[in-house]
Motif scaffolding. Structure first.
Motif, PDB file in Angstrom:
ATOM      1  N   LEU A  99       0.699  -0.936  -0.047  1.00 37.27           N
ATOM      2  CA  LEU A  99       0.097   0.256   0.090  1.00 37.27           C
ATOM      3  C   LEU A  99       1.085   1.304   0.045  1.00 37.27           C
ATOM      4  O   LEU A  99       0.363   2.087  -0.425  1.00 37.27           O
ATOM      5  CB  LEU A  99      -0.627   0.009   1.104  1.00 37.27           C
ATOM      6  N   GLN A 100       2.056   1.009   0.552  1.00 40.53           N
ATOM      7  CA  GLN A 100       3.026   2.078   0.630  1.00 40.53           C
ATOM      8  C   GLN A 100       2.956   2.649  -0.995  1.00 40.53           C
ATOM      9  O   GLN A 100       3.353   4.020  -1.557  1.00 40.53           O
ATOM     10  CB  GLN A 100       4.236   1.789   1.590  1.00 40.53           C
ATOM     11  N   ASP A 101       3.741   1.590  -1.419  1.00 35.64           N
ATOM     12  CA  ASP A 101       3.709   1.952  -3.272  1.00 35.64           C
ATOM     13  C   ASP A 101       2.721   2.783  -3.780  1.00 35.64           C
ATOM     14  O   ASP A 101       2.514   3.334  -4.703  1.00 35.64           O
ATOM     15  CB  ASP A 101       4.028   0.510  -3.883  1.00 35.64           C
ATOM     16  N   PHE A 102       1.232   1.835  -3.709  1.00 34.70           N
ATOM     17  CA  PHE A 102      -0.111   2.988  -3.791  1.00 34.70           C
ATOM     18  C   PHE A 102       0.283   4.662  -3.653  1.00 34.70           C
ATOM     19  O   PHE A 102      -0.097   5.299  -4.495  1.00 34.70           O
ATOM     20  CB  PHE A 102      -0.979   1.831  -3.412  1.00 34.70           C
ATOM     21  N   GLU A 103       0.198   4.685  -2.098  1.00 36.88           N
ATOM     22  CA  GLU A 103       0.458   6.283  -1.795  1.00 36.88           C
ATOM     23  C   GLU A 103       1.485   6.770  -2.366  1.00 36.88           C
ATOM     24  O   GLU A 103       1.539   7.977  -2.733  1.00 36.88           O
ATOM     25  CB  GLU A 103       0.559   6.356  -0.439  1.00 36.88           C
ATOM     26  N   GLU A 104       2.984   6.022  -2.703  1.00 42.85           N
ATOM     27  CA  GLU A 104       3.667   6.540  -3.214  1.00 42.85           C
ATOM     28  C   GLU A 104       2.764   6.812  -5.174  1.00 42.85           C
ATOM     29  O   GLU A 104       3.905   8.297  -5.405  1.00 42.85           O
ATOM     30  CB  GLU A 104       5.258   5.761  -3.073  1.00 42.85           C
ATOM     31  N   LEU A 105       2.357   6.232  -5.050  1.00 43.80           N
ATOM     32  CA  LEU A 105       2.406   6.648  -6.513  1.00 43.80           C
ATOM     33  C   LEU A 105       1.701   7.699  -6.475  1.00 43.80           C
ATOM     34  O   LEU A 105       1.567   8.487  -7.880  1.00 43.80           O
ATOM     35  CB  LEU A 105       1.434   5.243  -7.505  1.00 43.80           C
ATOM     36  N   GLN A 107       0.762   9.918  -4.743  1.00 37.38           N
ATOM     37  CA  GLN A 107       1.310  11.497  -3.638  1.00 37.38           C
ATOM     38  C   GLN A 107       2.384  12.297  -5.469  1.00 37.38           C
ATOM     39  O   GLN A 107       2.709  13.727  -5.237  1.00 37.38           O
ATOM     40  CB  GLN A 107       2.401  11.026  -3.051  1.00 37.38           C
ATOM     41  N   LYS A 108       3.884  11.094  -5.686  1.00 38.93           N
ATOM     42  CA  LYS A 108       4.524  11.687  -6.320  1.00 38.93           C
ATOM     43  C   LYS A 108       3.805  11.901  -8.011  1.00 38.93           C
ATOM     44  O   LYS A 108       4.477  12.550  -8.565  1.00 38.93           O
ATOM     45  CB  LYS A 108       5.980  10.504  -5.616  1.00 38.93           C
ATOM     46  N   HIS A 109       3.084  10.890  -8.028  1.00 38.03           N
ATOM     47  CA  HIS A 109       3.179  10.654  -9.698  1.00 38.03           C
ATOM     48  C   HIS A 109       1.493  10.954 -10.395  1.00 38.03           C
ATOM     49  O   HIS A 109       1.129  10.876 -11.557  1.00 38.03           O
ATOM     50  CB  HIS A 109       3.315   8.889  -9.924  1.00 38.03           C
ATOM     51  N   ALA A 274      -1.028  23.375  -1.584  1.00 31.36           N
ATOM     52  CA  ALA A 274      -0.092  24.205  -2.185  1.00 31.36           C
ATOM     53  C   ALA A 274       0.400  23.414  -3.191  1.00 31.36           C
ATOM     54  O   ALA A 274       1.174  23.901  -4.099  1.00 31.36           O
ATOM     55  CB  ALA A 274       1.183  24.963  -0.804  1.00 31.36           C
ATOM     56  N   ASP A 275       1.442  21.930  -2.735  1.00 28.76           N
ATOM     57  CA  ASP A 275       2.003  21.459  -3.995  1.00 28.76           C
ATOM     58  C   ASP A 275       1.819  19.724  -4.625  1.00 28.76           C
ATOM     59  O   ASP A 275       2.258  19.541  -3.870  1.00 28.76           O
ATOM     60  CB  ASP A 275       3.123  21.391  -3.169  1.00 28.76           C
ATOM     61  N   PRO A 276       0.520  20.237  -5.201  1.00 29.91           N
ATOM     62  CA  PRO A 276      -0.284  18.766  -5.584  1.00 29.91           C
ATOM     63  C   PRO A 276       0.971  18.041  -6.649  1.00 29.91           C
ATOM     64  O   PRO A 276       1.788  18.774  -6.801  1.00 29.91           O
ATOM     65  CB  PRO A 276      -1.137  19.217  -6.266  1.00 29.91           C
ATOM     66  N   GLY A 277       1.112  16.917  -6.987  1.00 30.42           N
ATOM     67  CA  GLY A 277       1.767  16.229  -7.861  1.00 30.42           C
ATOM     68  C   GLY A 277       1.921  16.564  -9.551  1.00 30.42           C
ATOM     69  O   GLY A 277       0.852  16.622  -9.453  1.00 30.42           O
ATOM     70  N   LYS A 278       2.372  15.124 -10.007  1.00 27.92           N
ATOM     71  CA  LYS A 278       2.473  15.667 -11.023  1.00 27.92           C
ATOM     72  C   LYS A 278       1.843  14.675 -12.280  1.00 27.92           C
ATOM     73  O   LYS A 278       2.980  13.291 -11.551  1.00 27.92           O
ATOM     74  CB  LYS A 278       3.462  16.443 -12.169  1.00 27.92           C
ATOM     75  N   SER A 280       2.665  11.000 -14.096  1.00 34.63           N
ATOM     76  CA  SER A 280       2.979  10.551 -14.625  1.00 34.63           C
ATOM     77  C   SER A 280       2.910   9.966 -15.399  1.00 34.63           C
ATOM     78  O   SER A 280       2.343   8.299 -14.737  1.00 34.63           O
ATOM     79  CB  SER A 280       5.014   9.862 -14.449  1.00 34.63           C
ATOM     80  N   PHE A 281       2.447   8.766 -16.912  1.00 30.23           N
ATOM     81  CA  PHE A 281       1.822   8.249 -17.265  1.00 30.23           C
ATOM     82  C   PHE A 281       2.344   6.978 -17.242  1.00 30.23           C
ATOM     83  O   PHE A 281       2.277   5.724 -17.325  1.00 30.23           O
ATOM     84  CB  PHE A 281       1.620   8.696 -18.979  1.00 30.23           C
ATOM     85  N   LEU A 282       4.057   7.391 -17.602  1.00 28.44           N
ATOM     86  CA  LEU A 282       4.830   6.130 -17.360  1.00 28.44           C
ATOM     87  C   LEU A 282       4.684   5.848 -16.333  1.00 28.44           C
ATOM     88  O   LEU A 282       4.682   4.633 -15.780  1.00 28.44           O
ATOM     89  CB  LEU A 282       6.118   6.337 -18.085  1.00 28.44           C
ATOM     90  N   LYS A 283       4.820   6.008 -15.128  1.00 25.66           N
ATOM     91  CA  LYS A 283       4.817   5.526 -13.284  1.00 25.66           C
ATOM     92  C   LYS A 283       3.525   5.265 -12.901  1.00 25.66           C
ATOM     93  O   LYS A 283       3.382   3.618 -12.701  1.00 25.66           O
ATOM     94  CB  LYS A 283       5.072   6.553 -12.829  1.00 25.66           C
ATOM     95  N   PHE A 284       2.888   5.268 -13.945  1.00 22.71           N
ATOM     96  CA  PHE A 284       0.648   5.011 -13.600  1.00 22.71           C
ATOM     97  C   PHE A 284       1.115   3.310 -14.615  1.00 22.71           C
ATOM     98  O   PHE A 284       0.245   2.572 -13.582  1.00 22.71           O
ATOM     99  CB  PHE A 284       0.660   5.814 -14.023  1.00 22.71           C
ATOM    100  N   MET A 285       1.180   3.321 -15.314  1.00 26.57           N
ATOM    101  CA  MET A 285       1.815   2.057 -16.655  1.00 26.57           C
ATOM    102  C   MET A 285       2.432   0.958 -15.762  1.00 26.57           C
ATOM    103  O   MET A 285       1.927   0.209 -15.498  1.00 26.57           O
ATOM    104  CB  MET A 285       2.045   2.220 -18.016  1.00 26.57           C
ATOM    105  N   GLN A 286       3.452   1.560 -15.254  1.00 23.47           N
ATOM    106  CA  GLN A 286       4.464   0.760 -14.093  1.00 23.47           C
ATOM    107  C   GLN A 286       3.614  -0.143 -12.741  1.00 23.47           C
ATOM    108  O   GLN A 286       4.123  -1.254 -12.895  1.00 23.47           O
ATOM    109  CB  GLN A 286       5.682   1.121 -14.192  1.00 23.47           C
ATOM    110  N   PHE A 287       3.369   0.702 -12.279  1.00 24.58           N
ATOM    111  CA  PHE A 287       2.138   1.261 -11.304  1.00 24.58           C
ATOM    112  C   PHE A 287       1.578  -0.921 -11.309  1.00 24.58           C
ATOM    113  O   PHE A 287       1.636  -1.703 -10.960  1.00 24.58           O
ATOM    114  CB  PHE A 287       2.085   2.093 -10.265  1.00 24.58           C
ATOM    115  N   LEU A 288       0.753  -0.522 -12.873  1.00 26.10           N
ATOM    116  CA  LEU A 288      -0.623  -1.525 -13.043  1.00 26.10           C
ATOM    117  C   LEU A 288       0.635  -2.473 -13.503  1.00 26.10           C
ATOM    118  O   LEU A 288       0.287  -3.785 -13.465  1.00 26.10           O
ATOM    119  CB  LEU A 288      -1.103  -0.755 -14.390  1.00 26.10           C
TER     120      LEU A 288
END
Length: 309
Positions: A99-105, A107-109, A274-278, A280-288
């Motif tokens: 679940l930490q992987d999901f949260e990092e995705l 939050q950061k991507h 104040a600082d939402p993430g951006k 990343s299509f690549l990171k999302f596909m890697q996660f899937l």
């Protein structure tokens, strides 16, 4: 502004307990898949301007109930997972790591606003967000299966949806009064969270009488009760109802956290807004790919707008 606010930890953990026979990778994939489906469903239904996800950390409430300040002596959520075998506990710990992987995705991507802070539960941050952004011009849509969130209907323009059935929760049973809901809640306690009843086995008629009559309320809160000592069940503890009631307010009323934790809530919300993430299509596909979420990958186009908004 229209905000879609999700108690995401609640959704993820429910999938774990419903699929405990599966291996940790499979459960994590199922949980994350269900979370994304739920998010996508309500995004399409409500088309919010912003999405907010709130994540659990170990609660400040645990340390409080382990301290000498605690009146009841019952450790907050202390009975959770106590009956797990060593193997089940290991699987649960691995699930949490996934679940930490999901949260990092998220939050950061993605551009989803993710709120988490050590010491705070998701419900602290959901409540803090509503308190901070409550406004006649803002619409708040909260998604959680947790019935305790009914108290949040005290805030303007707030809807509470139970994703288990897709229906709105309401305060009809309490005459539309969130304060009455919390009064009854703090009298009854919460067996699910291991919070002691301030007046065990009290009837609803007595609670209503105490709510409606200030003198009766004083009399009720001044009464003494005897409960088993949580640390030694062969012994009894005599306590005043109002002492337990006040402690239950602290533990369960999401407008009454200690000031130091309210400061953490506010800071966490302000920094992440104040600082939402951006996205990343690549990171999302890697996660899937990592969690074999093929159905999401096959329909990835339906998620891109939501995660990059």
């Amino acid at each position: 502004m229209k905000y879609l606010i999700l108690d995401i930890s609640n959704l993820l953990y429910r999938t774990f307990y419903a699929n405990k026979s599966e291996d940790d990778i499979t459960i994590a994939g199922l949980a994350q898949h269900q979370a994304l489906l739920t998010l996508n469903k309500y995004y399409n239904q409500f088309t919010p301007d912003k999405i907010v996800m709130c994540f659990d950390r170990k609660a400040w409430r645990v340390n409080y109930t382990k301290s000498d300040e605690c009146v009841s002596g019952k450790i907050y959520k202390g009975h959770r997972r106590k009956d797990m075998t060593a193997k089940e506990r290991e699987k649960y710990e691995l699930f949490i790591q996934h679940l930490q992987d999901f949260e990092e995705l998220m939050q950061k991507h993605t551009s989803v606003i993710c709120l988490a802070a050590d010491g705070l539960e998701a419900d602290d941050l959901v409540a803090g967000f509503l308190q901070m952004y409550e406004d006649d011009n803002n619409e708040m849509i909260v998604v959680s299966t947790d019935k305790d969130y009914i108290q949040l209907l005290r805030y303007k323009n707030t809807r509470l949806i139970n994703p288990a059935d897709g229906k709105d929760r309401d305060l009809n049973e309490w005459g539309g009064d969130a304060d009455l809901f919390m009064f009854e809640k703090c009298i009854r306690g919460d067996a699910g969270d291991n919070v002691q009843s301030a007046y065990p086995r009290v009837r609803k008629t007595r609670i209503m009488k105490a709510w409606e009559d200030p003198l009766e309320r004083v009399n009720m809160l001044e009464e003494k009760i005897t409960i088993p000592d949580p640390q030694d069940h062969t012994q009894k503890k005599e306590l005043v109802v109002k002492e337990l009631f006040k402690e239950n307010e602290l533990l369960m009323d999401l407008s009454k956290q200690p000031s130091e934790w309210r400061e953490v809530m506010d800071k966490t919300i302000e920094e992440n807004m104040a600082d939402p993430g951006k996205f990343s299509f690549l990171k999302f596909m890697q996660f899937l790919g990592k969690y074999e979420m093929k159905k999401v990958a096959d329909n990835v186009g339906t998620y891109v707008e939501m995660l990059s908004r």
